[in-house]
Design a protein around this motif. Structure first.
Motif, PDB file in Angstrom:
ATOM      1  N   CYS A   1       0.843  -1.184   0.000  1.00  0.00           N
ATOM      2  CA  CYS A   1       0.000   0.000   0.000  1.00  0.00           C
ATOM      3  C   CYS A   1       0.887   1.246   0.000  1.00  0.00           C
ATOM      4  CB  CYS A   1      -0.983  -0.009   1.172  1.00  0.00           C
ATOM      5  SG  CYS A   1      -0.306  -0.510   2.751  1.00  0.00           S
ATOM      6  N   HIS A   2       0.260   2.389  -0.142  1.00  0.00           N
ATOM      7  CA  HIS A   2       0.984   3.636  -0.380  1.00  0.00           C
ATOM      8  C   HIS A   2       1.967   3.951   0.739  1.00  0.00           C
ATOM      9  CE1 HIS A   2       1.057   8.199  -0.968  1.00  0.00           C
ATOM     10  NE2 HIS A   2       1.641   7.670  -2.023  1.00  0.00           N
ATOM     11  N   SER A   3       3.226   4.172   0.386  1.00  0.00           N
ATOM     12  CA  SER A   3       4.337   4.550   1.273  1.00  0.00           C
ATOM     13  C   SER A   3       4.766   3.436   2.231  1.00  0.00           C
ATOM     14  CB  SER A   3       4.016   5.822   2.075  1.00  0.00           C
ATOM     15  OG  SER A   3       3.148   5.581   3.165  1.00  0.00           O
ATOM     16  N   MET A   4       4.275   2.225   2.031  1.00  0.00           N
ATOM     17  CA  MET A   4       4.536   1.134   2.984  1.00  0.00           C
ATOM     18  C   MET A   4       6.018   0.795   3.100  1.00  0.00           C
ATOM     19  SD  MET A   4       2.855  -2.677   2.931  1.00  0.00           S
ATOM     20  CE  MET A   4       3.666  -4.091   3.667  1.00  0.00           C
ATOM     21  N   VAL A   5       6.707   0.629   1.980  1.00  0.00           N
ATOM     22  CA  VAL A   5       8.112   0.229   2.062  1.00  0.00           C
ATOM     23  C   VAL A   5       8.938   1.301   2.745  1.00  0.00           C
ATOM     24  CG1 VAL A   5      10.152  -0.490   0.780  1.00  0.00           C
ATOM     25  CG2 VAL A   5       7.893  -1.185  -0.015  1.00  0.00           C
ATOM     26  N   ARG A   6       8.724   2.549   2.388  1.00  0.00           N
ATOM     27  CA  ARG A   6       9.522   3.629   2.971  1.00  0.00           C
ATOM     28  C   ARG A   6       9.245   3.804   4.459  1.00  0.00           C
ATOM     29  NH1 ARG A   6       8.742   8.785   0.401  1.00  0.00           N
ATOM     30  NH2 ARG A   6       6.786   8.113  -0.560  1.00  0.00           N
ATOM     31  N   ALA A   7       8.007   3.506   4.898  1.00  0.00           N
ATOM     32  CA  ALA A   7       7.710   3.551   6.325  1.00  0.00           C
ATOM     33  C   ALA A   7       8.358   2.376   7.050  1.00  0.00           C
ATOM     34  CB  ALA A   7       6.201   3.552   6.545  1.00  0.00           C
ATOM     35  N   LEU A   8       8.322   1.189   6.452  1.00  0.00           N
ATOM     36  CA  LEU A   8       9.007   0.038   7.056  1.00  0.00           C
ATOM     37  C   LEU A   8      10.495   0.323   7.207  1.00  0.00           C
ATOM     38  CD1 LEU A   8       7.284  -2.880   5.095  1.00  0.00           C
ATOM     39  CD2 LEU A   8       7.041  -2.418   7.542  1.00  0.00           C
ATOM     40  N   VAL A   9      11.101   0.888   6.175  1.00  0.00           N
ATOM     41  CA  VAL A   9      12.519   1.220   6.241  1.00  0.00           C
ATOM     42  C   VAL A   9      12.779   2.242   7.346  1.00  0.00           C
ATOM     43  CG1 VAL A   9      14.427   2.328   5.003  1.00  0.00           C
ATOM     44  CG2 VAL A   9      13.025   0.606   3.862  1.00  0.00           C
ATOM     45  N   GLY A  10      11.946   3.260   7.441  1.00  0.00           N
ATOM     46  CA  GLY A  10      12.116   4.250   8.491  1.00  0.00           C
ATOM     47  C   GLY A  10      12.049   3.649   9.876  1.00  0.00           C
ATOM     48  N   CYS A  11      11.149   2.713  10.071  1.00  0.00           N
ATOM     49  CA  CYS A  11      11.043   2.006  11.348  1.00  0.00           C
ATOM     50  C   CYS A  11      12.326   1.240  11.653  1.00  0.00           C
ATOM     51  CB  CYS A  11       9.845   1.064  11.300  1.00  0.00           C
ATOM     52  SG  CYS A  11       9.652   0.002  12.744  1.00  0.00           S
ATOM     53  N   MET A  12      12.823   0.529  10.663  1.00  0.00           N
ATOM     54  CA  MET A  12      14.009  -0.293  10.896  1.00  0.00           C
ATOM     55  C   MET A  12      15.281   0.533  11.028  1.00  0.00           C
ATOM     56  SD  MET A  12      13.150  -3.681   8.595  1.00  0.00           S
ATOM     57  CE  MET A  12      12.524  -2.791   7.154  1.00  0.00           C
ATOM     58  N   LEU A  13      15.346   1.695  10.396  1.00  0.00           N
ATOM     59  CA  LEU A  13      16.505   2.573  10.589  1.00  0.00           C
ATOM     60  C   LEU A  13      16.563   3.089  12.023  1.00  0.00           C
ATOM     61  CD1 LEU A  13      16.713   4.684   7.299  1.00  0.00           C
ATOM     62  CD2 LEU A  13      18.081   2.714   7.966  1.00  0.00           C
ATOM     63  N   SER A  14      15.410   3.360  12.622  1.00  0.00           N
ATOM     64  CA  SER A  14      15.394   3.774  14.027  1.00  0.00           C
ATOM     65  C   SER A  14      15.981   2.697  14.925  1.00  0.00           C
ATOM     66  CB  SER A  14      13.961   4.098  14.468  1.00  0.00           C
ATOM     67  OG  SER A  14      13.457   5.225  13.788  1.00  0.00           O
ATOM     68  N   VAL A  15      15.695   1.452  14.593  1.00  0.00           N
ATOM     69  CA  VAL A  15      16.263   0.323  15.333  1.00  0.00           C
ATOM     70  C   VAL A  15      17.759   0.205  15.040  1.00  0.00           C
ATOM     71  CG1 VAL A  15      16.231  -2.192  15.604  1.00  0.00           C
ATOM     72  CG2 VAL A  15      14.069  -0.920  15.399  1.00  0.00           C
ATOM     73  N   GLY A  16      18.130   0.362  13.787  1.00  0.00           N
ATOM     74  CA  GLY A  16      19.507   0.164  13.383  1.00  0.00           C
ATOM     75  C   GLY A  16      20.487   1.150  13.966  1.00  0.00           C
ATOM     76  N   GLU A  17      20.016   2.355  14.286  1.00  0.00           N
ATOM     77  CA  GLU A  17      20.928   3.322  14.893  1.00  0.00           C
ATOM     78  C   GLU A  17      20.787   3.367  16.417  1.00  0.00           C
ATOM     79  OE1 GLU A  17      20.230   7.090  13.122  1.00  0.00           O
ATOM     80  OE2 GLU A  17      18.354   7.450  14.201  1.00  0.00           O
ATOM     81  N   GLY A  18      20.015   2.432  16.974  1.00  0.00           N
ATOM     82  CA  GLY A  18      19.970   2.257  18.421  1.00  0.00           C
ATOM     83  C   GLY A  18      18.966   3.106  19.158  1.00  0.00           C
ATOM     84  N   ARG A  19      18.108   3.837  18.459  1.00  0.00           N
ATOM     85  CA  ARG A  19      17.105   4.663  19.136  1.00  0.00           C
ATOM     86  C   ARG A  19      15.908   3.851  19.611  1.00  0.00           C
ATOM     87  NH1 ARG A  19      14.458   8.115  16.348  1.00  0.00           N
ATOM     88  NH2 ARG A  19      15.108   7.591  14.224  1.00  0.00           N
ATOM     89  N   ARG A  20      15.696   2.690  19.008  1.00  0.00           N
ATOM     90  CA  ARG A  20      14.599   1.803  19.386  1.00  0.00           C
ATOM     91  C   ARG A  20      15.113   0.373  19.419  1.00  0.00           C
ATOM     92  NH1 ARG A  20       9.843   4.859  20.680  1.00  0.00           N
ATOM     93  NH2 ARG A  20       9.734   6.641  19.253  1.00  0.00           N
ATOM     94  N   ASP A  21      14.420  -0.472  20.178  1.00  0.00           N
ATOM     95  CA  ASP A  21      14.787  -1.886  20.148  1.00  0.00           C
ATOM     96  C   ASP A  21      13.915  -2.612  19.140  1.00  0.00           C
ATOM     97  OD1 ASP A  21      12.338  -3.026  21.402  1.00  0.00           O
ATOM     98  OD2 ASP A  21      13.048  -1.974  23.183  1.00  0.00           O
TER      99      ASP A  21
END
Length: 286
Positions: A206-226
């Motif tokens: 659906c619209h913007s889904m991949v870019r939102a998933l990536v944004g979520c995982m980048l927050s995890v990848g830089e240590g701001r979220r688990d």
């Protein structure tokens, strides 16, 4: 007079396009392709259907469309000793800009629908997360990120998102449309140059889904979220302000897969069913 459905495979650099869908007074991939088809085939109007609409700035290596037209229109482009499909590829690329290339044209088998017959779409999102990985020559297709990413943590988060879910938390909802999707694959790895690349594959997006998933995982990848935070966002089924929809230019539609010819029509019928999750009182559609 008989009609024919063509399958057209193409690629494009989305930088200078206002997305896929035709819009008045704006340069779009659909509008550009349809204008080229009408010119080359000498028809008043061409109307194509794509496998997946891409947003402004998103690229494609493996976009697929179909076009219905009368058989005589196709035959009109045939050259001496050249199949009309091959001639159409050459002529289209002769009038299209350099940021769009048609790779092949085929007469589609019965039951083929570029959108509804597709089994899955595969996207890649590319991130250069160290200064030495930022290459100005690929800046239009790779996101430059200022901090090193932990791909192990990102893959732990990705594992929690795979499967059939309501992805409303990661989508821009549209009236009458479902946000239930089956995420078949979501993983991060480094390419030969060392860039972090997300491979995201689903039956549909659906619209913007991949870019939102990536944004979520980048927050995890830089240590701001688990990693567990990603699962919590998914369960919430509403847009989370903590999830950033990432820039479009890092995203590329890489591939669209279809079933065997005998199953194309069946897949297309199944994909048109508005699905619900089994827990919502009905069987899951395709």
């Amino acid at each position: 007079m008989s009609g024919v459905r063509l399958r057209i495979d193409l690629a494009y650099d989305g930088t200078d396009f206002h997305g896929w869908a035709a819009q008045p007074s704006l340069r779009t991939v659909q509008g550009t392709l349809e204008a080229a088809l009408a010119q080359v085939l000498r028809i008043e109007k061409a109307s194509v259907t794509c496998a997946g609409r891409t947003d402004t700035g998103v690229h494609a290596r493996g976009q697929v469309v179909h076009l219905d037209l009368m058989d005589d229109a196709l035959q009109s482009v045939a050259g001496r000793g050249t199949a009309p499909e091959d001639a159409l590829v050459r002529r289209l690329n002769g009038v299209l800009g350099e940021d769009v290339r048609v790779h092949r044209v085929l007469v589609a088998p019965p039951g083929f629908d570029a959108r509804f017959s597709a089994l899955w779409r595969r996207y890649a999102y590319r991130v250069a997360d160290e200064p030495g990985l930022v290459d100005p020559l690929v800046r239009a297709a790779v996101l430059a990120w200022p901090r090193r990413l932990d791909l192990e943590a990102m893959n732990a988060a990705a594992d929690l998102l795979v499967g059939e879910h309501d992805f409303a938390a990661f989508c821009r909802k549209r009236d009458g449309a479902t946000t239930i999707r089956t995420l078949l694959e979501c993983r991060w790895a480094r390419d030969d140059a060392g860039r972090a690349v997300a491979t995201v594959r689903a039956d549909a997006f659906c619209h913007s889904m991949v870019r939102a998933l990536v944004g979520c995982m980048l927050s995890v990848g830089e240590g701001r979220r688990d990693p567990q935070w990603a699962a919590g966002v998914l369960r919430g089924r509403v847009r989370d302000p903590g999830v950033t929809v990432m820039h479009a230019h890092g995203l590329t539609l890489e591939e669209v897969a279809y079933p065997d010819d005998a199953d194309l029509a069946t897949q297309a019928r199944a994909a048109r069913v508005l699905r619900v999750l089994p827990t919502e009182g009905g069987p899951a559609g395709g």
